[in-house]
Design a protein around this motif. Structure first.
Motif, PDB file in Angstrom:
ATOM      1  N   MET A   1       0.834  -1.210   0.000  1.00  0.00           N
ATOM      2  CA  MET A   1       0.000   0.000   0.000  1.00  0.00           C
ATOM      3  C   MET A   1       0.861   1.249   0.000  1.00  0.00           C
ATOM      4  O   MET A   1       1.888   1.278   0.661  1.00  0.00           O
ATOM      5  CB  MET A   1      -0.842   0.056   1.263  1.00  0.00           C
ATOM      6  N   VAL A   2       0.374   2.254  -0.673  1.00  0.00           N
ATOM      7  CA  VAL A   2       1.173   3.468  -0.813  1.00  0.00           C
ATOM      8  C   VAL A   2       1.403   4.147   0.549  1.00  0.00           C
ATOM      9  O   VAL A   2       2.446   4.736   0.786  1.00  0.00           O
ATOM     10  CB  VAL A   2       0.520   4.430  -1.831  1.00  0.00           C
ATOM     11  N   ILE A   3       0.445   3.980   1.478  1.00  0.00           N
ATOM     12  CA  ILE A   3       0.624   4.655   2.770  1.00  0.00           C
ATOM     13  C   ILE A   3       1.685   3.967   3.622  1.00  0.00           C
ATOM     14  O   ILE A   3       2.066   4.461   4.667  1.00  0.00           O
ATOM     15  CB  ILE A   3      -0.694   4.741   3.583  1.00  0.00           C
ATOM     16  N   ASN A   4       2.161   2.806   3.183  1.00  0.00           N
ATOM     17  CA  ASN A   4       3.238   2.152   3.923  1.00  0.00           C
ATOM     18  C   ASN A   4       4.607   2.399   3.312  1.00  0.00           C
ATOM     19  O   ASN A   4       5.601   1.841   3.749  1.00  0.00           O
ATOM     20  CB  ASN A   4       2.976   0.644   4.007  1.00  0.00           C
ATOM     21  N   THR A   5       4.678   3.253   2.284  1.00  0.00           N
ATOM     22  CA  THR A   5       5.976   3.533   1.683  1.00  0.00           C
ATOM     23  C   THR A   5       6.736   4.528   2.559  1.00  0.00           C
ATOM     24  O   THR A   5       6.121   5.369   3.227  1.00  0.00           O
ATOM     25  CB  THR A   5       5.818   4.111   0.272  1.00  0.00           C
ATOM     26  N   PRO A   6       8.061   4.439   2.553  1.00  0.00           N
ATOM     27  CA  PRO A   6       8.862   5.246   3.473  1.00  0.00           C
ATOM     28  C   PRO A   6       8.602   6.745   3.359  1.00  0.00           C
ATOM     29  O   PRO A   6       8.514   7.431   4.383  1.00  0.00           O
ATOM     30  CB  PRO A   6      10.301   4.930   3.079  1.00  0.00           C
ATOM     31  N   LEU A   7       8.458   7.252   2.149  1.00  0.00           N
ATOM     32  CA  LEU A   7       8.258   8.697   1.997  1.00  0.00           C
ATOM     33  C   LEU A   7       6.978   9.152   2.657  1.00  0.00           C
ATOM     34  O   LEU A   7       6.930  10.153   3.366  1.00  0.00           O
ATOM     35  CB  LEU A   7       8.241   9.075   0.505  1.00  0.00           C
ATOM     36  N   PHE A  10       7.308   9.012   6.398  1.00  0.00           N
ATOM     37  CA  PHE A  10       8.078  10.134   6.931  1.00  0.00           C
ATOM     38  C   PHE A  10       7.252  11.417   6.892  1.00  0.00           C
ATOM     39  O   PHE A  10       7.273  12.213   7.834  1.00  0.00           O
ATOM     40  CB  PHE A  10       9.384  10.319   6.145  1.00  0.00           C
ATOM     41  N   ALA A  11       6.486  11.587   5.816  1.00  0.00           N
ATOM     42  CA  ALA A  11       5.630  12.775   5.709  1.00  0.00           C
ATOM     43  C   ALA A  11       4.618  12.794   6.850  1.00  0.00           C
ATOM     44  O   ALA A  11       4.364  13.835   7.473  1.00  0.00           O
ATOM     45  CB  ALA A  11       4.919  12.773   4.363  1.00  0.00           C
ATOM     46  N   LEU A  12       4.052  11.629   7.148  1.00  0.00           N
ATOM     47  CA  LEU A  12       3.078  11.539   8.247  1.00  0.00           C
ATOM     48  C   LEU A  12       3.731  11.887   9.581  1.00  0.00           C
ATOM     49  O   LEU A  12       3.142  12.578  10.420  1.00  0.00           O
ATOM     50  CB  LEU A  12       2.481  10.132   8.301  1.00  0.00           C
ATOM     51  N   ALA A  13       4.971  11.406   9.767  1.00  0.00           N
ATOM     52  CA  ALA A  13       5.681  11.716  11.012  1.00  0.00           C
ATOM     53  C   ALA A  13       5.924  13.214  11.129  1.00  0.00           C
ATOM     54  O   ALA A  13       5.749  13.815  12.200  1.00  0.00           O
ATOM     55  CB  ALA A  13       7.007  10.955  11.049  1.00  0.00           C
ATOM     56  N   THR A  14       6.304  13.855   9.993  1.00  0.00           N
ATOM     57  CA  THR A  14       6.532  15.304   9.990  1.00  0.00           C
ATOM     58  C   THR A  14       5.248  16.054  10.309  1.00  0.00           C
ATOM     59  O   THR A  14       5.241  16.998  11.100  1.00  0.00           O
ATOM     60  CB  THR A  14       7.061  15.751   8.613  1.00  0.00           C
ATOM     61  N   LEU A  15       4.156  15.589   9.709  1.00  0.00           N
ATOM     62  CA  LEU A  15       2.848  16.197   9.981  1.00  0.00           C
ATOM     63  C   LEU A  15       2.508  16.111  11.462  1.00  0.00           C
ATOM     64  O   LEU A  15       1.998  17.062  12.059  1.00  0.00           O
ATOM     65  CB  LEU A  15       1.755  15.471   9.183  1.00  0.00           C
ATOM     66  N   THR A  16       2.792  14.961  12.053  1.00  0.00           N
ATOM     67  CA  THR A  16       2.521  14.771  13.483  1.00  0.00           C
ATOM     68  C   THR A  16       3.283  15.797  14.310  1.00  0.00           C
ATOM     69  O   THR A  16       2.732  16.432  15.213  1.00  0.00           O
ATOM     70  CB  THR A  16       2.937  13.344  13.913  1.00  0.00           C
ATOM     71  N   VAL A  17       4.580  15.939  13.980  1.00  0.00           N
ATOM     72  CA  VAL A  17       5.418  16.891  14.704  1.00  0.00           C
ATOM     73  C   VAL A  17       4.837  18.310  14.622  1.00  0.00           C
ATOM     74  O   VAL A  17       4.806  19.049  15.601  1.00  0.00           O
ATOM     75  CB  VAL A  17       6.858  16.864  14.124  1.00  0.00           C
ATOM     76  N   LEU A  18       4.348  18.681  13.421  1.00  0.00           N
ATOM     77  CA  LEU A  18       3.805  20.027  13.235  1.00  0.00           C
ATOM     78  C   LEU A  18       2.422  20.172  13.872  1.00  0.00           C
ATOM     79  O   LEU A  18       2.038  21.253  14.326  1.00  0.00           O
ATOM     80  CB  LEU A  18       3.722  20.354  11.742  1.00  0.00           C
ATOM     81  N   ALA A  19       1.665  19.080  13.915  1.00  0.00           N
ATOM     82  CA  ALA A  19       0.283  19.156  14.401  1.00  0.00           C
ATOM     83  C   ALA A  19       0.195  19.211  15.920  1.00  0.00           C
ATOM     84  O   ALA A  19      -0.691  19.877  16.472  1.00  0.00           O
ATOM     85  CB  ALA A  19      -0.510  17.965  13.880  1.00  0.00           C
ATOM     86  N   LEU A  20       1.119  18.518  16.606  1.00  0.00           N
ATOM     87  CA  LEU A  20       1.019  18.444  18.069  1.00  0.00           C
ATOM     88  C   LEU A  20       0.943  19.820  18.752  1.00  0.00           C
ATOM     89  O   LEU A  20       0.093  20.031  19.618  1.00  0.00           O
ATOM     90  CB  LEU A  20       2.175  17.613  18.651  1.00  0.00           C
ATOM     91  N   LEU A 254       6.018   1.476  10.479  1.00  0.00           N
ATOM     92  CA  LEU A 254       6.650   2.213  11.577  1.00  0.00           C
ATOM     93  C   LEU A 254       5.783   3.373  12.070  1.00  0.00           C
ATOM     94  O   LEU A 254       5.781   3.696  13.249  1.00  0.00           O
ATOM     95  CB  LEU A 254       8.028   2.720  11.173  1.00  0.00           C
ATOM     96  N   PHE A 255       5.021   3.998  11.149  1.00  0.00           N
ATOM     97  CA  PHE A 255       4.184   5.104  11.617  1.00  0.00           C
ATOM     98  C   PHE A 255       3.068   4.589  12.522  1.00  0.00           C
ATOM     99  O   PHE A 255       2.555   5.325  13.370  1.00  0.00           O
ATOM    100  CB  PHE A 255       3.601   5.907  10.445  1.00  0.00           C
TER     101      PHE A 255
END
Lengths: 329, 284
Positions: A1-7, A10-20, A254-255
Motif C-alpha cells: 500500500m502506498v501509505i506504507n511507503t517510506p516517503l 516520513f511525511a506523516l511523522a513530519t505532519l505529526t510533529v507540526l500538528a502536536l 513504523l508510523f
C-alpha cells in the motif's frame, strides 16, 4: 500500500510533529508523545520486522535516562555527546540481553526478556548510589543549544522533534535496507533464512542493538524533558506500556507506532484526570483491541485507505509489515 | 543456626513459588498460552483471604474459599473470553492477559484501597516451636507441610490419574483428543481454572506471611517466570527444584545482603541461563 511507503511514512511523522503544538497546550505532553513514538518504533523493529516480542524495552529506556542523567549532572560533557553515549550504552546492554534471550524461542523468549527487565530494575533499585534509587536522579538539566537555553517546554519540544525525525528516518532506512528485508525473511521463516546462509542469530542481535540504541537515546531525551531520571523508567510497567503501545498501534508499519504512542499517551492523559483508576479502562481497551482490531489502529487507517482507493487490504490474520511496500505499486 | 532458619524459610517460600510456576506450566502445556494474568490470580487469592479473615472467617475457611473463587473467576474468563483468542498469534494472548491482569489489579485497588494490610494467623498456628536452641514460627512450618502434601497430590494427579493422562495427551495434540471424543473446550476451562486456583491458593498461603498489597501480583508473575525459565518449561521436577532454589537464594540473601535479595534471584537465573539455555530440566 502506498501509505506504507517510506516517503509517506516520513511525511506523516513530519505532519505529526507540526500538528502536536496546534492541538496540545502542554509542551511536556507533546514531547512525551514523540519520545514514546521513538521508543515504540524501536520496539516495532523487533516485533513487526523481526518477530521478536521483547518485554524488556524498559531496560534500554531506563538505561538511557540514567546514562544521560549521570553524565549531565556529574560531568561537563555537552548534550550532543551525552545522547549518543546513552545510545551506545543502550546498544551494548541490548546486545547482551538480546544474545542471551534469543537462545530461546517464542514464549520462553518473552519470559526471559521480562525476567531481564526485572533484573535490571532490581539492579537500579539496589545500587541507589548511582541511580538515586526510589527518588531517581534529580535535577537533570535541559540542554543549551547555540547559546539559547531550552528551559521552557516548547523550545525543548522542537529539539526533541528534530531528534525524533532524524531517528525515525534512520529506522525507516533500516527497514528498507537489505538488512531490513533480511529481518523480514527471518521473521517469516528463520529455518529457511538460516539454510540460505544468513547468520540469523547475528541479525537478531543487531536488530536488538539498533532497537536498544534508539530506545536509550529516547530515554535520555525523556530524562531532560521531565528533569528526572526516575526509577519508574526501568520498571516492569514501562516495558509493559511500551509493548502495549506497539501492539495497539499495529506492527505493520513504523508510523503505526507513532499512532500507538500518541493514542496511548492522550488516552492516559484524558482518562487519568477523570478517574484515578484509569488502568481498569485500559485493560478493557486491550481486550477489545485483541478481539476486534488485530492489525491495530494502523489497520483501521489501512482499511479506510483501501476503501478510498478500492484496494484489497491485508486480512486480520496478517498483522505484520508487508514487504512489498515499495514505491512502485 | 540462622542459616538453617533462613533455609527453612526459603523452602517455604520456594514451595509457594513452585505452586505458582506449576499452574503456569500446566496452562501453557495444554493451551500453548502464556498467561500474564497468573500473578493477578495470586493477588486476588491473597486479597480474598484478607477480606474473609477481616470478616471474622477463620483462615481454614478463608483459604479454600479464596482459592475456589479465583478458580471460578478464571474458568469463567476462559470460557467467555480466552477461548476466542487461542487461534491468534501469542502477541494477542499477551495483550489480553495483560489486560485481564490490569482489570483485576485495579479492581483490587478500588475495592480494598491502595495500601494493603496484614492477615493474622489462626490461634493454633500462631506462636513458635522450640527444639533445643532452634526456634521457628509454626505457621511457616504448616505452609511447608501443607505445600509438600499438595505437591505430592499434584504429582499423583498429573502422573497417575485419568485427568493427568488427558492433560499430557492434550499437550501432545488437542486435535487427537477431540477426535477421540473428549470435550476439549470443557477440559481447557477446567485446567485453566485449576492452574489459576493454584495461583490463588499460593496467594492465600502467602498472605499471612508477607501481608497483602496491590502490586504483589506483578512480583509473583515475574518470579513464576524465573522459576519456569530456571527449571525448564513443562517439567514438574524442574518447577519444584527451581522454586526451592529461588526461595532459598532469596531467603539466604535477605540476611547476607538485604538490599540485593531480590536482585540475586535474577542473577541466579542469569547464571543458569548462561550455562544451560534450556534450564535445568528443560526438554524443549
Amino acid at each position: 500500500m502506498v501509505i506504507n511507503t517510506p516517503l509517506v511514512q516520513f511525511a506523516l511523522a513530519t505532519l505529526t510533529v507540526l500538528a502536536l503544538p496546534l492541538f496540545l497546550s502542554s509542551g511536556i505532553l507533546a514531547g512525551e508523545i514523540l519520545v514514546f513514538a521513538l521508543v515504540v518504533a524501536a520496539c516495532n523493529l523487533l516485533l513487526g520486522y523481526t518477530g521478536l516480542l521483547s518485554f524488556g524495552q524498559g531496560i534500554f529506556f531506563g538505561v538511557g535516562s540514567y546514562a544521560a542523567g549521570i553524565l549531565l549532572t556529574r560531568t561537563g560533557i555537552p548534550v550532543g555527546v551525552v545522547l549518543p553515549l546513552a545510545a551506545v550504552m543502550g546498544a551494548a546492554i541490548a546486545t547482551i540481553v538480546g544474545a542471551l534471550s534469543i537462545r530461546q524461542q517464542g514464549v520462553y523468549f518473552v519470559m526471559l526478556t521480562l525476567a531481564f527487565a526485572q533484573m535490571f530494575y532490581f539492579l537500579a533499585y539496589t545500587f541507589s548510589g548511582l541511580t538515586g534509587g526510589d527518588n531517581g536522579l534529580l535535577d537533570v538539566p535541559r540542554p543549551i543549544l547555540a547559546g539559547t537555553e531550552l528551559t521552557d517546554p516548547w523550545p525543548y519540544y522542537w529539539f526533541v522533534a528534530v531528534c525524533f525525525l532524524v531517528l525515525f528516518a534512520a529506522l525507516l532506512m533500516v527497514t528498507r535496507s537489505t538488512f531490513g528485508r533480511t529481518l523480514i525473511a527471518v521473521r517469516e521463516n528463520a529455518e529457511r533464512a538460516a539454510a540460505i546462509g544468513f547468520p540469523v542469530r547475528v541479525f537478531k542481535i543487531v536488530a536488538f542493538a539498533i532497537s536498544g540504541a534508539v530506545t536509550a537515546f529516547a530515554g535520555g531525551l525523556h530524562a531532560m524533558l521531565i528533569g528526572v531520571a526516575p526509577l519508574s523508567n526501568i520498571e516492569y510497567h514501562t516495558s509493559e506500556m511500551i509493548l502495549i503501545m506497539t501492539i495497539i498501534g499495529g506492527s505493520s508499519s513504523l508510523f503505526a507506532s507513532v499512532l500507538g504512542a500518541g493514542f496511548y499517551m492522550l488516552l492516559a492523559d484524558t482518562l487519568s484526570t477523570i478517574m484515578p483508576r484509569w488502568l481498569l479502562i485500559l485493560g478493557l481497551v486491550l481486550i477489545t483491541v485483541a478481539l476486534f482490531l488485530q492489525r491495530g489502529l494502523w489497520g483501521l487507517v489501512e482499511r479506510l485507505w483501501g476503501m478510498i482507493t478500492h484496494q484489497r487490504v491485508p486480512g486480520a490474520d496478517n498483522t505484520l509489515p508487508d514487504d512489498t511496500a515499495s514505491g512502485k505499486e | 543456626m540462622t542459616y538453617l532458619f533462613q533455609i527453612l524459610n526459603g523452602v517455604g517460600l520456594g514451595m509457594l513459588y513452585f505452586l505458582l510456576a506449576v499452574g503456569l506450566s500446566v496452562i501453557f502445556g495444554l493451551l500453548q498460552f502464556v498467561n500474564f494474568a497468573h500473578g493477578a490470580f495470586y493477588l486476588l487469592g491473597a486479597y480474598l483471604t484478607y477480606d474473609l479473615t477481616q470478616r471474622d472467617f477463620s483462615l481454614w475457611v478463608a483459604m479454600p474459599i479464596a482459592a475456589l473463587i479465583v478458580a471460578c473467576v478464571a474458568a469463567l474468563t476462559e470460557a467467555v473470553l480466552l477461548r476466542r483468542i487461542y487461534k491468534l498469534p501469542h502477541t494477542f494472548h499477551i495483550l489480553v492477559t495483560v489486560g485481564i491482569a490490569l482489570v483485576i489489579q485495579e479492581f483490587v485497588i478500588i475495592v480494598w484501597g491502595p495500601v494493603g494490610g496484614s492477615v493474622a494467623t489462626p490461634q493454633i498456628l500462631s506462636g513458635i516451636i522450640i527444639l533445643g536452641d532452634f526456634i521457628y514460627p509454626i505457621y511457616r512450618l504448616f505452609v511447608i507441610g501443607f505445600t509438600v502434601v499438595l505437591a505430592a497430590i499434584l504429582w499423583w494427579a498429573l502422573e497417575g490419574t485419568r485427568l493427568g493422562a488427558i492433560l499430557r495427551a492434550g499437550s501432545e495434540s488437542t486435535e487427537t483428543m477431540a477426535l477421540l471424543g473428549y470435550n476439549t473446550l470443557k477440559i481447557n476451562t477446567i485446567v485453566f481454572g485449576l492452574g489459576a486456583g493454584l495461583a490463588g491458593l499460593a496467594g492465600a498461603l502467602a498472605a499471612p506471611i508477607r501481608g497483602v498489597d496491590p502490586f504483589m501480583g506483578i512480583e509473583a508473575l515475574s518470579v513464576a517466570f524465573v522459576v519456569v525459565v530456571i527449571g525448564g518449561m513443562g517439567s514438574y521436577v524442574g518447577a519444584l527444584v527451581a522454586g526451592i532454589l529461588v526461595g532459598v537464594v532469596q531467603s539466604l540473601m535477605a540476611t547476607i545482603w538485604p538490599e540485593g535479595a531480590r536482585l540475586m534471584i535474577y542473577v541466579a537465573m542469569g547464571l543458569v541461563i548462561v550455562t544451560m539455555p534450556r534450564g535445568l530440566f528443560g526438554r524443549v
